[in-house]
Design a protein around this motif. Structure first.
Motif, PDB file in Angstrom:
ATOM      1  N   ALA A  17      66.125  -2.855  70.479  1.00  0.00           N
ATOM      2  CA  ALA A  17      65.470  -2.101  69.408  1.00  0.00           C
ATOM      3  C   ALA A  17      63.962  -2.310  69.441  1.00  0.00           C
ATOM      4  O   ALA A  17      63.189  -1.450  69.013  1.00  0.00           O
ATOM      5  CB  ALA A  17      66.026  -2.525  68.045  1.00  0.00           C
ATOM      6  N   GLY A  18      63.541  -3.455  69.981  1.00  0.00           N
ATOM      7  CA  GLY A  18      62.110  -3.752  70.020  1.00  0.00           C
ATOM      8  C   GLY A  18      61.324  -2.858  70.960  1.00  0.00           C
ATOM      9  O   GLY A  18      60.097  -2.790  70.907  1.00  0.00           O
ATOM     10  N   MET A  19      62.021  -2.165  71.843  1.00  0.00           N
ATOM     11  CA  MET A  19      61.362  -1.251  72.780  1.00  0.00           C
ATOM     12  C   MET A  19      60.496  -0.209  72.094  1.00  0.00           C
ATOM     13  O   MET A  19      59.470   0.206  72.627  1.00  0.00           O
ATOM     14  CB  MET A  19      62.433  -0.479  73.553  1.00  0.00           C
ATOM     15  N   LYS A  20      60.954   0.235  70.928  1.00  0.00           N
ATOM     16  CA  LYS A  20      60.261   1.306  70.215  1.00  0.00           C
ATOM     17  C   LYS A  20      58.767   1.044  70.128  1.00  0.00           C
ATOM     18  O   LYS A  20      57.964   1.947  70.290  1.00  0.00           O
ATOM     19  CB  LYS A  20      60.813   1.435  68.782  1.00  0.00           C
ATOM     20  N   SER A  21      58.426  -0.203  69.870  1.00  0.00           N
ATOM     21  CA  SER A  21      57.017  -0.510  69.616  1.00  0.00           C
ATOM     22  C   SER A  21      56.422  -1.380  70.722  1.00  0.00           C
ATOM     23  O   SER A  21      55.413  -2.039  70.521  1.00  0.00           O
ATOM     24  CB  SER A  21      56.887  -1.223  68.263  1.00  0.00           C
ATOM     25  N   ASN A  22      57.061  -1.408  71.897  1.00  0.00           N
ATOM     26  CA  ASN A  22      56.571  -2.264  72.978  1.00  0.00           C
ATOM     27  C   ASN A  22      56.443  -1.507  74.281  1.00  0.00           C
ATOM     28  O   ASN A  22      57.356  -1.472  75.089  1.00  0.00           O
ATOM     29  CB  ASN A  22      57.504  -3.458  73.177  1.00  0.00           C
ATOM     30  N   PRO A  23      55.301  -0.891  74.493  1.00  0.00           N
ATOM     31  CA  PRO A  23      55.122  -0.073  75.686  1.00  0.00           C
ATOM     32  C   PRO A  23      55.225  -0.866  76.981  1.00  0.00           C
ATOM     33  O   PRO A  23      55.468  -0.295  78.039  1.00  0.00           O
ATOM     34  CB  PRO A  23      53.728   0.517  75.509  1.00  0.00           C
ATOM     35  N   GLY A  24      55.074  -2.177  76.926  1.00  0.00           N
ATOM     36  CA  GLY A  24      55.112  -2.964  78.159  1.00  0.00           C
ATOM     37  C   GLY A  24      56.493  -3.092  78.766  1.00  0.00           C
ATOM     38  O   GLY A  24      56.639  -3.530  79.905  1.00  0.00           O
ATOM     39  N   VAL A  25      57.515  -2.721  78.039  1.00  0.00           N
ATOM     40  CA  VAL A  25      58.876  -2.951  78.509  1.00  0.00           C
ATOM     41  C   VAL A  25      59.176  -2.212  79.808  1.00  0.00           C
ATOM     42  O   VAL A  25      59.698  -2.782  80.763  1.00  0.00           O
ATOM     43  CB  VAL A  25      59.898  -2.592  77.410  1.00  0.00           C
ATOM     44  N   SER A  26      58.828  -0.912  79.873  1.00  0.00           N
ATOM     45  CA  SER A  26      59.172  -0.160  81.078  1.00  0.00           C
ATOM     46  C   SER A  26      58.472  -0.712  82.312  1.00  0.00           C
ATOM     47  O   SER A  26      59.061  -0.779  83.392  1.00  0.00           O
ATOM     48  CB  SER A  26      58.857   1.337  80.951  1.00  0.00           C
ATOM     49  N   ALA A  27      57.232  -1.109  82.145  1.00  0.00           N
ATOM     50  CA  ALA A  27      56.503  -1.656  83.296  1.00  0.00           C
ATOM     51  C   ALA A  27      57.211  -2.887  83.836  1.00  0.00           C
ATOM     52  O   ALA A  27      57.468  -3.007  85.043  1.00  0.00           O
ATOM     53  CB  ALA A  27      55.073  -1.992  82.876  1.00  0.00           C
TER      54      ALA A  27
END
Lengths: 422, 422
Positions: free
Chosen positions: B352-362
């Motif tokens: 769920a934290g992905m929503k506000s964490n652009p660094g995840v995909s990288a």
């Protein structure tokens, strides 16, 4: 067009191949233009396997849950029977006892049918389907719990459904060809009976013939429903249990057959004071124990002692209970001791023609005497004579009586007595 | 006092000993002062055995009868469970799906629940009994036929009953300790998740985590019902699937876990004319086939040919059907050929934290690149990134991503991204 109820027992649907074979049989009946309702028992050993499972879980499982468990057996057989029929290009719909409207009382494990409301079964047949109904099971009237009907339950389901559907006949299929004049394992020359009255069939069933349960014959008799007892392994006609109008009674045989029973034991209450009311006290105690008494004999008391012996027969399985309840009244009744004897056998000669043929008993007792059989107890009804013998003499007794009344298949016509028979 | 619904799967009730063990567990919950409703699946291999039996009878059994047959399985397990509980001195009453008020539509084999009317279950619990309900089954609204709920049906029964009874929690017992950050068979360092939101659990279930069926999570989410996923072999707390009010979201992990799925195949429709409406025609045909499409990718068409390729993933089991329906529209759509590839795997990172964490995909793509994994397709949702890889690279991919996001149990705290995480 007729409406036929066909009932198949566990041995007729023991495995997938048997189910397919029976399905072909059912489809033939449907093809012949009949409405068909089929009642099935559980496949082969399923019920025993489920009982084993229950006993692994609990030594004394609640009866409500035992019924829930056991009814899974017919659920399986009825569903696969419907599948096998579908595979032959006909449509079938299976129904649980509850869905078929078998309404019972609340006695789990031995419920009695209170009502049958087979609306869904009727609708399925009206829609061109073959209806398959789970035998042995119902749903209780008040609490809507699943119940089972106890021993012979599937036969009872079949007859009850047939009565409620106003079926033309209820066919009971098993692995034997019909009702025989004696058990063919004891009397190899025993003949299949083509036709028997419900009164005679009742006496046969009540006295050891295992092919039909007493309860289902009683049910069929009450509703004047013909039962056809036949084999699922052969297309031959079996035995028709049917009551003819009085005028046709001349068609009936003098003697229908010889039944035997090894399931009973004898209890003798020794040294009972010969006062009025003592026998009543004894049988009152047994009644409270729920024990079914069959034959009763009281010896003549001796003047010297004022004591007598009372003997009675009962199912072996009820023996311990009967002894326990008699023990509780021993001091009050004042008897000396109990003797228990389970080495007895019971032979019954059954025939509607007996009513008007006084010569029957003479022939009967002479046959037993000639064979050297000692008779321990005797009881009779209008259409039956029963005797208790030693267990190890029972087979000889059955053969001897069977032959004396001309029932052997090699001896041609049955013997005629007193000139008033057929 | 709480109301707890406890669901036990087939592996938890595989034999008599397992049933007794589970019964003790149930009784402990009752002793703790809770109202208890238990949902059971069929014992061990019972369902498979019944399917085998059906296949011996008919290659294509009617679905109505198949449901009648299969429901015998839970009937057996619920009855013996009630017996085992009775044997511990508590009372239990078992109920079929029909008796428990699980009302479904008419789709045999994959019925959907329309309503739950658990009056008898409620009454049993009010009477101090433990209620045992057969999972996986119901009765159809219109025709009153017995239905089954299809895959994951028992979980759905449990959640639906829990919702209708306003239970405090629905406990789903199996042979694993809870929901893990990855499949422990692939990632030995995977950690049990203590708490997960229903949104994340939905993504986990939809993307290959087998512990809970998508359908039951959806049901629980709709009714705001907490699910507790735990082991029947251990008293440890498992994973709580629960939605917290918005304010508590800070408690949630950035990343919940890595799911993987080997059940999909990829079909590529080669040489599709790049005109508007062609993709619609293709997916319209697949929709008519009832095929569930997961990911879709369309290549850029070359100017020279005016043709493009469209690839999509679907359950392997739907492959033949999809190919058949596409074949029927091939001439109309004008595509050249189909390629079928079932050597693919799917990896999904969920949090769920992905929503506000652009660094995840990288971090995600770097982890895959470092492990030398080739990515064939990509799809994302707000809280999930999924990729398709070669089947034989999937395990490495899962391990690599699991480590990169600090999910390994040996690596302590989860990694924090972009400064806005926990």
């Amino acid at each position: 067009m007729s409406l036929v109820v066909m009932k198949f027992g566990g041995s007729s649907v023991a495995d997938a191949d048997s189910v397919k074979r029976v399905a072909r049989r059912i489809v033939e009946t449907k093809k012949a233009g009949n409405d068909v309702c089929v009642v099935v028992s559980a496949m082969g050993d399923t019920t025993d396997d489920l009982i084993d499972l229950a006993q692994q879980i609990s030594p004394l499982p609640p009866l409500r849950e035992m019924d829930m468990l056991l009814t899974a057996g017919e659920r399986i057989s009825m569903a696969v029977m419907a599948m096998a029929i579908a595979n032959l290009g006909f449509t079938a719909q299976s129904f649980t006892g509850s869905q078929a409207g078998i309404i019972t009382d609340e006695q789990h494990g031995k419920a009695r049918i209170l009502d049958v409301t087979p609306g869904r079964v009727r609708a399925a047949m009206d829609g061109g389907h073959i209806a398959i109904v789970a035998g042995f099971q119902g749903v209780s009237h008040a609490s809507k719990n699943i119940t089972t009907l106890g021993r012979g339950g599937s036969d009872t389901t079949a007859v009850a459904l047939a009565a409620a559907l106003h079926a033309d006949v209820c066919e009971i299929y098993s692995d034997v060809d019909g009702v025989f004049t004696a058990d063919p394992r004891i009397v190899p020359t025993a003949r299949k009976i083509d036709r028997i009255s419900s009164e005679e069939m009742l006496e046969m069933a009540a006295n050891g013939a295992k092919i039909l349960m007493l309860r289902c014959v009683e049910y069929a008799r009450r509703y004047d429903l013909p039962i056809h007892v036949r084999s699922s392994f052969s297309p031959k006609e079996g035995t028709l249990v049917i009551d003819t109008p009085e005028g046709e009674a001349v068609e009936a045989s003098l003697i229908s057959g010889v039944a035997h029973d090894r399931s009973e034991a004898k209890i003798t209450v020794v040294g009972v004071p010969d006062h009025p009311g003592k026998a009543a006290e004894i049988f009152e105690a047994l009644s409270q124990a729920g024990v079914n008494i069959d034959m009763i004999v009281q010896n003549v008391s001796t003047v010297q002692t004022g004591l007598t012996d009372i003997s009675f027969t009962l199912p072996k399985t009820d023996g311990p209970t009967a002894a326990q309840f008699l023990g509780r009244v021993q001091d009050r009744v004042g008897f000396a001791s109990l003797q228990y004897d389970d080495q007895i056998g019971k032979l019954s000669l059954i025939g509607a023609g007996m009513k008007s043929n006084p010569g029957v008993s003479a022939t009967f007792f002479k046959a037993l005497a000639d064979a050297g059989i000692n008779i321990e107890m005797i009881s009779t009804s209008e259409i039956r004579i029963s005797v208790i013998t030693r267990d190890d003499q029972l087979d000889d007794a059955v053969r001897s009586v069977h032959t004396a009344f001309g029932l052997d298949s090699s001896s041609g016509e049955a013997v005629v007595y007193g000139g008033t028979g057929r």
